[in-house]
Write a protein that holds these residues in place. Structure first.
Motif, PDB file in Angstrom:
ATOM      1  N   ASP A  82       3.782-102.848  73.901  1.00  0.00           N
ATOM      2  CA  ASP A  82       2.495-102.181  74.061  1.00  0.00           C
ATOM      3  C   ASP A  82       1.451-103.113  74.678  1.00  0.00           C
ATOM      4  OD1 ASP A  82       3.468 -99.822  72.917  1.00  0.00           O
ATOM      5  OD2 ASP A  82       2.986-100.496  70.897  1.00  0.00           O
ATOM      6  N   ILE A  83       0.325-102.524  75.049  1.00  0.00           N
ATOM      7  CA  ILE A  83      -0.799-103.287  75.590  1.00  0.00           C
ATOM      8  C   ILE A  83      -1.836-103.440  74.489  1.00  0.00           C
ATOM      9  CG2 ILE A  83      -2.652-103.308  77.302  1.00  0.00           C
ATOM     10  CD1 ILE A  83      -0.749-101.705  79.141  1.00  0.00           C
ATOM     11  N   TYR A  84      -2.334-104.663  74.315  1.00  0.00           N
ATOM     12  CA  TYR A  84      -3.257-104.995  73.227  1.00  0.00           C
ATOM     13  C   TYR A  84      -4.553-105.577  73.769  1.00  0.00           C
ATOM     14  CZ  TYR A  84       0.764-104.451  70.208  1.00  0.00           C
ATOM     15  OH  TYR A  84       1.841-103.933  69.543  1.00  0.00           O
ATOM     16  N   TRP A  85      -5.642-105.282  73.065  1.00  0.00           N
ATOM     17  CA  TRP A  85      -6.906-105.926  73.377  1.00  0.00           C
ATOM     18  C   TRP A  85      -6.845-107.402  73.013  1.00  0.00           C
ATOM     19  CZ3 TRP A  85     -10.028-103.830  76.517  1.00  0.00           C
ATOM     20  CH2 TRP A  85     -10.351-102.463  76.474  1.00  0.00           C
ATOM     21  N   THR A  86      -7.546-108.212  73.774  1.00  0.00           N
ATOM     22  CA  THR A  86      -7.827-109.583  73.359  1.00  0.00           C
ATOM     23  C   THR A  86      -9.317-109.639  73.043  1.00  0.00           C
ATOM     24  OG1 THR A  86      -8.567-110.610  75.434  1.00  0.00           O
ATOM     25  CG2 THR A  86      -6.171-110.379  75.113  1.00  0.00           C
ATOM     26  N   GLY A  87      -9.753-110.684  72.407  1.00  0.00           N
ATOM     27  CA  GLY A  87     -11.162-110.854  72.103  1.00  0.00           C
ATOM     28  C   GLY A  87     -11.921-111.533  73.228  1.00  0.00           C
ATOM     29  N   THR A  88     -11.307-111.686  74.386  1.00  0.00           N
ATOM     30  CA  THR A  88     -11.891-112.464  75.482  1.00  0.00           C
ATOM     31  C   THR A  88     -12.483-111.566  76.562  1.00  0.00           C
ATOM     32  OG1 THR A  88     -10.232-114.175  75.099  1.00  0.00           O
ATOM     33  CG2 THR A  88     -11.432-114.272  77.180  1.00  0.00           C
ATOM     34  N   ARG A  89     -13.739-111.848  76.892  1.00  0.00           N
ATOM     35  CA  ARG A  89     -14.407-111.181  78.007  1.00  0.00           C
ATOM     36  C   ARG A  89     -14.706-112.229  79.065  1.00  0.00           C
ATOM     37  NH1 ARG A  89     -19.265-107.537  76.171  1.00  0.00           N
ATOM     38  NH2 ARG A  89     -19.040-106.881  78.329  1.00  0.00           N
ATOM     39  N   PRO A  90     -14.395-111.946  80.335  1.00  0.00           N
ATOM     40  CA  PRO A  90     -14.648-112.932  81.388  1.00  0.00           C
ATOM     41  C   PRO A  90     -16.135-113.095  81.696  1.00  0.00           C
ATOM     42  CG  PRO A  90     -13.798-110.921  82.332  1.00  0.00           C
ATOM     43  CD  PRO A  90     -13.741-110.752  80.840  1.00  0.00           C
ATOM     44  N   SER A 143     -13.327-105.376  68.482  1.00  0.00           N
ATOM     45  CA  SER A 143     -13.865-106.738  68.413  1.00  0.00           C
ATOM     46  C   SER A 143     -15.040-106.899  67.463  1.00  0.00           C
ATOM     47  CB  SER A 143     -14.309-107.186  69.806  1.00  0.00           C
ATOM     48  OG  SER A 143     -15.436-106.427  70.203  1.00  0.00           O
ATOM     49  N   GLY A 144     -15.669-105.801  67.083  1.00  0.00           N
ATOM     50  CA  GLY A 144     -16.890-105.909  66.298  1.00  0.00           C
ATOM     51  C   GLY A 144     -18.008-106.489  67.139  1.00  0.00           C
ATOM     52  N   SER A 145     -18.076-106.074  68.403  1.00  0.00           N
ATOM     53  CA  SER A 145     -18.996-106.688  69.362  1.00  0.00           C
ATOM     54  C   SER A 145     -20.462-106.422  69.052  1.00  0.00           C
ATOM     55  CB  SER A 145     -18.681-106.222  70.782  1.00  0.00           C
ATOM     56  OG  SER A 145     -18.966-104.843  70.908  1.00  0.00           O
ATOM     57  N   ASP A 146     -20.726-105.700  67.974  1.00  0.00           N
ATOM     58  CA  ASP A 146     -22.120-105.479  67.594  1.00  0.00           C
ATOM     59  C   ASP A 146     -22.731-106.722  66.942  1.00  0.00           C
ATOM     60  OD1 ASP A 146     -20.759-105.551  65.225  1.00  0.00           O
ATOM     61  OD2 ASP A 146     -21.495-103.627  64.490  1.00  0.00           O
ATOM     62  N   GLY A 147     -21.972-107.829  66.972  1.00  0.00           N
ATOM     63  CA  GLY A 147     -22.468-109.075  66.405  1.00  0.00           C
ATOM     64  C   GLY A 147     -21.971-109.330  65.001  1.00  0.00           C
ATOM     65  N   ASN A 148     -21.226-108.382  64.430  1.00  0.00           N
ATOM     66  CA  ASN A 148     -20.702-108.571  63.085  1.00  0.00           C
ATOM     67  C   ASN A 148     -19.186-108.485  63.118  1.00  0.00           C
ATOM     68  OD1 ASN A 148     -20.109-108.694  60.398  1.00  0.00           O
ATOM     69  ND2 ASN A 148     -21.689-107.253  59.773  1.00  0.00           N
ATOM     70  N   GLU A 149     -18.554-109.622  63.348  1.00  0.00           N
ATOM     71  CA  GLU A 149     -17.101-109.687  63.452  1.00  0.00           C
ATOM     72  C   GLU A 149     -16.411-109.181  62.191  1.00  0.00           C
ATOM     73  OE1 GLU A 149     -14.428-113.466  63.453  1.00  0.00           O
ATOM     74  OE2 GLU A 149     -15.238-113.211  65.472  1.00  0.00           O
ATOM     75  N   ASP A 150     -17.063-109.337  61.031  1.00  0.00           N
ATOM     76  CA  ASP A 150     -16.460-108.893  59.771  1.00  0.00           C
ATOM     77  C   ASP A 150     -16.323-107.385  59.691  1.00  0.00           C
ATOM     78  OD1 ASP A 150     -16.185-111.493  58.912  1.00  0.00           O
ATOM     79  OD2 ASP A 150     -18.111-111.512  57.875  1.00  0.00           O
ATOM     80  N   LYS A 151     -17.051-106.640  60.535  1.00  0.00           N
ATOM     81  CA  LYS A 151     -16.935-105.182  60.551  1.00  0.00           C
ATOM     82  C   LYS A 151     -15.947-104.694  61.606  1.00  0.00           C
ATOM     83  CE  LYS A 151     -21.394-104.094  58.566  1.00  0.00           C
ATOM     84  NZ  LYS A 151     -22.663-103.395  58.718  1.00  0.00           N
ATOM     85  N   SER A 152     -15.327-105.600  62.328  1.00  0.00           N
ATOM     86  CA  SER A 152     -14.321-105.213  63.313  1.00  0.00           C
ATOM     87  C   SER A 152     -13.072-104.724  62.588  1.00  0.00           C
ATOM     88  CB  SER A 152     -13.957-106.407  64.195  1.00  0.00           C
ATOM     89  OG  SER A 152     -13.244-107.366  63.428  1.00  0.00           O
ATOM     90  N   ILE A 153     -12.161-104.135  63.336  1.00  0.00           N
ATOM     91  CA  ILE A 153     -10.903-103.674  62.735  1.00  0.00           C
ATOM     92  C   ILE A 153     -10.199-104.837  62.047  1.00  0.00           C
ATOM     93  CG2 ILE A 153      -8.573-102.856  63.283  1.00  0.00           C
ATOM     94  CD1 ILE A 153      -9.791-100.997  65.316  1.00  0.00           C
ATOM     95  N   CYS A 154     -10.106-105.968  62.719  1.00  0.00           N
ATOM     96  CA  CYS A 154      -9.429-107.119  62.123  1.00  0.00           C
ATOM     97  C   CYS A 154     -10.230-107.704  60.967  1.00  0.00           C
ATOM     98  CB  CYS A 154      -9.157-108.188  63.180  1.00  0.00           C
ATOM     99  SG  CYS A 154      -7.989-107.638  64.449  1.00  0.00           S
ATOM    100  N   GLY A 155     -11.545-107.728  61.093  1.00  0.00           N
ATOM    101  CA  GLY A 155     -12.383-108.239  60.019  1.00  0.00           C
ATOM    102  C   GLY A 155     -12.286-107.410  58.755  1.00  0.00           C
ATOM    103  N   ASN A 156     -11.920-106.127  58.903  1.00  0.00           N
ATOM    104  CA  ASN A 156     -11.761-105.234  57.754  1.00  0.00           C
ATOM    105  C   ASN A 156     -10.346-105.228  57.182  1.00  0.00           C
ATOM    106  OD1 ASN A 156     -14.349-104.122  57.308  1.00  0.00           O
ATOM    107  ND2 ASN A 156     -14.107-102.821  59.106  1.00  0.00           N
ATOM    108  N   LEU A 157      -9.450-105.975  57.780  1.00  0.00           N
ATOM    109  CA  LEU A 157      -8.076-106.000  57.307  1.00  0.00           C
ATOM    110  C   LEU A 157      -8.028-106.594  55.898  1.00  0.00           C
ATOM    111  CD1 LEU A 157      -5.202-105.318  58.237  1.00  0.00           C
ATOM    112  CD2 LEU A 157      -5.035-107.619  59.163  1.00  0.00           C
ATOM    113  N   LYS A 158      -7.444-105.875  54.965  1.00  0.00           N
ATOM    114  CA  LYS A 158      -7.454-106.279  53.558  1.00  0.00           C
ATOM    115  C   LYS A 158      -6.214-107.064  53.132  1.00  0.00           C
ATOM    116  CE  LYS A 158     -11.268-103.999  52.940  1.00  0.00           C
ATOM    117  NZ  LYS A 158     -12.447-104.687  53.370  1.00  0.00           N
ATOM    118  N   ILE A 159      -5.356-107.389  54.064  1.00  0.00           N
ATOM    119  CA  ILE A 159      -4.127-108.122  53.768  1.00  0.00           C
ATOM    120  C   ILE A 159      -4.449-109.616  53.665  1.00  0.00           C
ATOM    121  CG2 ILE A 159      -1.785-108.634  54.595  1.00  0.00           C
ATOM    122  CD1 ILE A 159      -2.269-105.646  53.918  1.00  0.00           C
ATOM    123  N   LEU A 160      -3.902-110.284  52.664  1.00  0.00           N
ATOM    124  CA  LEU A 160      -4.070-111.725  52.451  1.00  0.00           C
ATOM    125  C   LEU A 160      -5.545-112.118  52.316  1.00  0.00           C
ATOM    126  CD1 LEU A 160      -1.394-112.976  55.020  1.00  0.00           C
ATOM    127  CD2 LEU A 160      -1.122-112.786  52.540  1.00  0.00           C
TER     128      LEU A 160
END
Length: 157
Positions: free
Chosen positions: A113-121, A65-82
């Motif tokens: 498979d089981i996947y993370w969501t970006g949602t925390r209760p 999730s990049g929960s350190d406050g920088n979403e751009d450094k998350s796995i998805c934020g680093n995705l270089k596609i498109l």
């Protein structure tokens, strides 16, 4: 993205789209490939406009999730596609559930498979994960488990 759909239609004439009305059960939406290279495929849910990636790896929730406050450094934020066309992020619980209603199980690869969501209760050290083959939500400890990561993209143009 519109140009990419046209290109994918031409390059993959037999498998570029999935039409819920013709191939699904009542209520599913339509999907189209907007990117395909080697083992990576991105499908657009034409109902929501969101773009869904193939699984891109595994991680604990903080890394995913990049929960350190920088979403751009998350796995998805680093995705270089498109790049420049899509902003990638970890899908929320509701985005996964809406995609499921729209037919994602019929379209996206590796839905067993089981996947993370970006949602925390809440802030108690857990986040929602989803078993994409059943749509079941699972409250999971964010540091104890390494789960699969699938990204969702928001078109920028």
């Amino acid at each position: 993205i519109k140009t990419r759909k046209i290109n994918c239609t031409q390059l993959n004439p037999n498998s570029y789209s999935w039409t819920g009305q013709n191939k699904g059960i009542f209520g599913e939406g339509d999907w189209a490939i907007v990117y395909k290279k080697e083992s990576f495929t991105a499908w657009q849910d034409l109902t929501t406009g969101l773009i869904w990636s193939t699984p891109i790896g595994t991680a604990n929730w903080k890394v995913a999730s990049g929960s350190d406050g920088n979403e751009d450094k998350s796995i998805c934020g680093n995705l270089k596609i498109l790049q420049g066309e899509v902003k990638w992020m970890l899908p929320t619980r509701n985005e996964f559930l809406q995609a499921d209603l729209n037919g994602s199980r019929q379209v996206l690869p590796l839905v067993g498979d089981i996947y993370w969501t970006g949602t925390r209760p809440n802030q108690d050290g857990s986040a929602w994960a989803i078993n994409q083959s059943t749509g079941e939500l699972i409250l999971t400890a964010i540091e104890d488990y390494t789960l699969n990561v699938r990204c969702v993209g928001i078109p920028l143009k």
